[in-house]
Scaffold this active site. Structure first.
Site, mmCIF file in Angstrom:
data_model
loop_
_atom_site.group_PDB
_atom_site.id
_atom_site.type_symbol
_atom_site.label_atom_id
_atom_site.label_comp_id
_atom_site.label_asym_id
_atom_site.label_seq_id
_atom_site.Cartn_x
_atom_site.Cartn_y
_atom_site.Cartn_z
ATOM 1 N N ASP A 86 39.915 50.144 44.246
ATOM 2 C CA ASP A 86 40.186 49.855 42.835
ATOM 3 C C ASP A 86 40.790 51.050 42.101
ATOM 4 O OD1 ASP A 86 38.989 47.443 43.372
ATOM 5 O OD2 ASP A 86 37.472 47.598 41.792
ATOM 6 N N HIS A 137 43.763 44.070 38.601
ATOM 7 C CA HIS A 137 42.531 44.668 38.067
ATOM 8 C C HIS A 137 42.672 44.938 36.565
ATOM 9 C CE1 HIS A 137 38.637 46.411 38.586
ATOM 10 N NE2 HIS A 137 38.997 47.680 38.477
ATOM 11 N N HIS A 141 41.743 48.395 32.318
ATOM 12 C CA HIS A 141 40.356 48.560 32.731
ATOM 13 C C HIS A 141 39.335 48.428 31.587
ATOM 14 C CE1 HIS A 141 36.984 50.126 35.152
ATOM 15 N NE2 HIS A 141 37.775 49.933 36.200
ATOM 16 N N HIS A 222 37.263 53.231 45.791
ATOM 17 C CA HIS A 222 38.264 53.548 44.784
ATOM 18 C C HIS A 222 39.296 54.529 45.351
ATOM 19 C CE1 HIS A 222 34.870 52.082 42.419
ATOM 20 N NE2 HIS A 222 35.730 51.798 41.458
#
Length: 254
Positions: A86, A137, A141, A222
């Protein structure tokens, strides 16, 4: 996408390093924050989304049921794992993750931020050229359930085009999932949270990967949002051990 000549050369160089590199040394720092429950595919059957680990509902406002998805992962084998990364792409850490994946003949899924793709579009091209898949995503964020419907739509629609969507912080509900579905996204969470964003140390991240691994598991790590040196070192060691156990590493069909 047609890249300017400078970015085209950078993309070619990154792709070459991904295909040939072994491990790369760790690099410097920057923090992140995220955590979530699981949505995972079953082995040897068509991909079915389960709400939370072992099928228990952890997505708020959603009953504890299952929802079939027209993705068939049965050809991937009983010991397939789904590595996901991510918050990228990141110009330092994403190429290093790609090098580790190439070393282990592993495919992964990158849930990218729209703002990072806008800053580093050549890295998205490199990920795709190496055979990895891309998920949305959001753009920036945010915690989606704190936003108006219009802002949720804006965050999701300005992210990358994909079949898969992952809400930041696992902050989701019926409305968020429905809005994502209106853009033809399937919400994808995970089984194994390595908590690598906390930077708990290479050994702790490696343990989380190894202990959580089971056929069909989606593993969260990540490549952006902070210093991912620990993640890169742990990933290399964990993939070596998991491959020895007969696991293969596949992209989600995003």
């Amino acid at each position: 996408m047609t890249l300017p000549s400078g970015k085209l050369l950078l993309a070619a160089a990154l792709l070459l390093s991904t295909a040939l590199a072994q491990t790369a040394p760790p690099a410097p720092d920057r923090p992140s924050a995220q955590s979530a429950p699981a949505v995972r595919p079953a082995a040897h059957v068509p991909f079915t989304v389960h709400l939370g680990k072992r099928g228990k509902s952890t997505t708020r406002d959603r009953p504890a049921d299952t929802k079939p998805v027209p993705w068939d992962l049965s050809t991937h084998g009983a010991k397939a794992l789904y590595l996901t990364f991510d918050d990228g792409p990141h110009p330092i850490y994403t190429p290093k993750v790609l090098s580790i994946l190439a070393k282990h003949h592993a495919k992964a899924t990158f849930f990218v931020l729209g703002r990072e793709v806008a800053a580093h579009p050549e890295l998205l091209d490199v990920e795709r050229a190496a055979g990895h898949h891309i998920g949305n995503h959001t753009w920036d964020h945010p915690m989606l359930t704190h936003l108006t419907d219009a802002r949720i739509r804006q965050e999701i629609s300005t992210g990358v085009k994909s079949r898969c969507f992952r809400p930041p912080y696992r902050d989701t509900n019926k409305k968020v999932e429905a809005i994502a579905a209106s853009y033809h996204f399937q919400q994808i969470l995970w089984d194994v949270d390595t908590n690598d964003w906390k930077k708990p140390g290479e050994a702790a991240i490696e343990r989380a990967i190894l202990r959580g691994a089971h056929p069909g598991a989606i593993i969260l790590m990540h490549d952006g949002g902070g210093n991912r040196s620990e993640t890169i070192a742990a990933l290399d060691r964990a993939l070596t051990k998991l491959a020895a156990q007969g696991y293969s590493f596949r992209s989600l069909p995003c």
